[in-house]
Motif scaffolding. Structure first.
Motif, short mmCIF file in Angstrom:
data_model
loop_
_atom_site.label_atom_id
_atom_site.label_comp_id
_atom_site.label_asym_id
_atom_site.label_seq_id
_atom_site.Cartn_x
_atom_site.Cartn_y
_atom_site.Cartn_z
N GLY B 32 -7.28 26.58 7.08
CA GLY B 32 -6.44 25.87 5.98
C GLY B 32 -6.93 26.56 4.65
O GLY B 32 -6.28 26.90 3.84
N TYR B 33 -8.18 26.14 4.39
CA TYR B 33 -8.93 26.30 3.12
C TYR B 33 -8.52 27.89 2.59
O TYR B 33 -8.12 28.20 1.57
N GLU B 51 0.89 22.65 10.75
CA GLU B 51 1.31 21.88 11.63
C GLU B 51 2.54 22.14 12.25
O GLU B 51 2.56 22.04 13.83
N GLU B 54 1.98 25.31 14.49
CA GLU B 54 1.53 25.30 15.54
C GLU B 54 2.21 24.28 16.86
O GLU B 54 2.09 24.75 17.76
N TRP B 63 -10.89 24.58 17.48
CA TRP B 63 -12.02 24.47 16.77
C TRP B 63 -12.98 25.26 16.68
O TRP B 63 -13.23 26.21 17.81
N ARG B 74 -14.33 23.69 11.39
CA ARG B 74 -13.02 24.10 10.81
C ARG B 74 -11.87 24.34 12.10
O ARG B 74 -12.48 24.38 13.00
N ARG B 75 -10.75 24.11 11.48
CA ARG B 75 -9.87 24.29 12.61
C ARG B 75 -9.28 25.67 12.23
O ARG B 75 -8.97 26.01 11.32
N TYR B 77 -7.01 29.08 13.00
CA TYR B 77 -5.67 29.51 13.70
C TYR B 77 -5.50 31.13 13.71
O TYR B 77 -5.95 31.71 12.96
#
Lengths: 209, 110
Positions: B32-33, B51, B54, B63, B74-75, B77
């Motif tokens: 995200g960041y 979101e 996904e 994760w 962090r998540r 992707y």
């Protein structure tokens, strides 16, 4: 619970893929402890002449007890003053609170993002906005599903609409006479066209078609 | 009852984020960041979009592993095969579509 030497404290089980949720009983306990500690710290602050540190810690506990709906995050970066830590923790917990239980698992990711950002407050407010967007999207999805359910059947569509239109026609007749009520007929045609357009656009098949 | 996957519309924001996913190495995940930094969009825009992507199966989240104990995970992707395919199809459709109202300065003089 993860205790970070850099100053970040979070109530999570590090081995769990998703942060653990507090049970209702635990939450009541956290709220009770929060209120008690708030009272103790605030009393002590008043007795000691309103010291900023104690007052800040007291307010932090108060905030945490209020936001103890599940995972509670405390941003405790050393570079920030205690007031800023309280503000940032409350902002992040507010975002999580708005996001709802189904999104609590994102807490860890949001926390590390806020901690990484050179503008943590702006980022925290952005997360609050993100949570609001997500909730509005949820609401929109719910309304859309309800609308699709109504449009899938002529009965469900026209009974409520017919009642509203009949009420409007009678109301106009009573206040302005039949001449004006006659002009509600184009409204019925407009509703019919609008409904057919929505059915085509959302690819809704009517019951029995 | 499980929610049906959300329909993804190709807005400017969605294209910016998906283009970023396409530009990075498939093995290199985004979070995200980093996406907010790379695209210049705020977290208020990025997180709801992530979101939805996904949920639609366009991106796959996991994760972070091997994180030092001293910091939260962090998540991460990555763009899924479905996402890559759907995005290519939507982009193709978009290119082939003629706008209802358009003004072409070259044709105007004819």
């Amino acid at each position: 619970m993860i205790d970070d030497p850099n100053g970040i404290v979070a109530w999570f089980d590090p081995d769990s893929p998703e942060p653990a949720e507090l049970s209702d009983r635990d939450r009541r306990g956290v709220i009770g402890i929060g209120i008690f500690l708030t009272f103790v710290f605030l009393s002590f602050s008043v007795y000691a002449g309103l010291d900023t540190g104690e007052l800040g810690t007291g307010l932090a506990f108060a905030g945490l007890s209020l936001f103890a709906g599940g995972s509670v995050i405390v941003i405790n970066l050393d570079v920030l003053t205690i007031w800023d830590r309280v503000r940032l923790s409350l902002t992040l917990n507010l975002a999580l609170r708005i996001g709802g239980r189904a999104r609590r698992w994102q807490a860890e990711d949001w926390q590390v993002a806020v901690e990484t950002s050179p503008h943590p407050f702006r980022y925290g407010l952005g997360l609050v906005l993100a949570a609001v967007h997500m909730r509005l999207y949820d609401l929109g999805t719910l309304l859309l599903r309800a609308a699709c359910w109504m449009l899938a059947s002529n009965h469900r569509t026209w009974w409520p609409l017919g009642a509203v239109l009949a009420f409007a026609a009678i109301n106009i007749h009573l206040s302005q006479g039949w001449g004006s009520a006659f002009y509600t007929l184009p409204t019925i045609a407009a509703f019919h066209l609008g409904i057919e357009h929505l059915r085509r656009r959302w690819n809704i098949k009517r019951k029995g078609d | 009852m499980t929610d049906p996957p959300p329909k993804i519309r190709l807005t400017t924001t969605t294209r910016l984020v998906l283009d970023l996913f396409m530009a990075v190495d498939p093995e290199e995940p985004l979070w995200g960041y980093r996406i907010t930094e790379e695209t210049g969009l705020g977290p208020g825009t990025i997180y709801p979009l992530l979101e939805r992507l996904e949920k639609a199966g366009w991106i796959t989240g996991s994760w972070e592993t091997g994180v030092p104990e001293d910091r939260p995970r962090r998540r991460l992707y990555i763009l899924s095969g479905t996402g890559r395919q759907e995005y290519a199809t939507l982009r193709q459709d978009r290119r082939g579509r003629t706008p209802l109202w358009s003004w072409n300065p070259r044709r105007a003089g004819q």
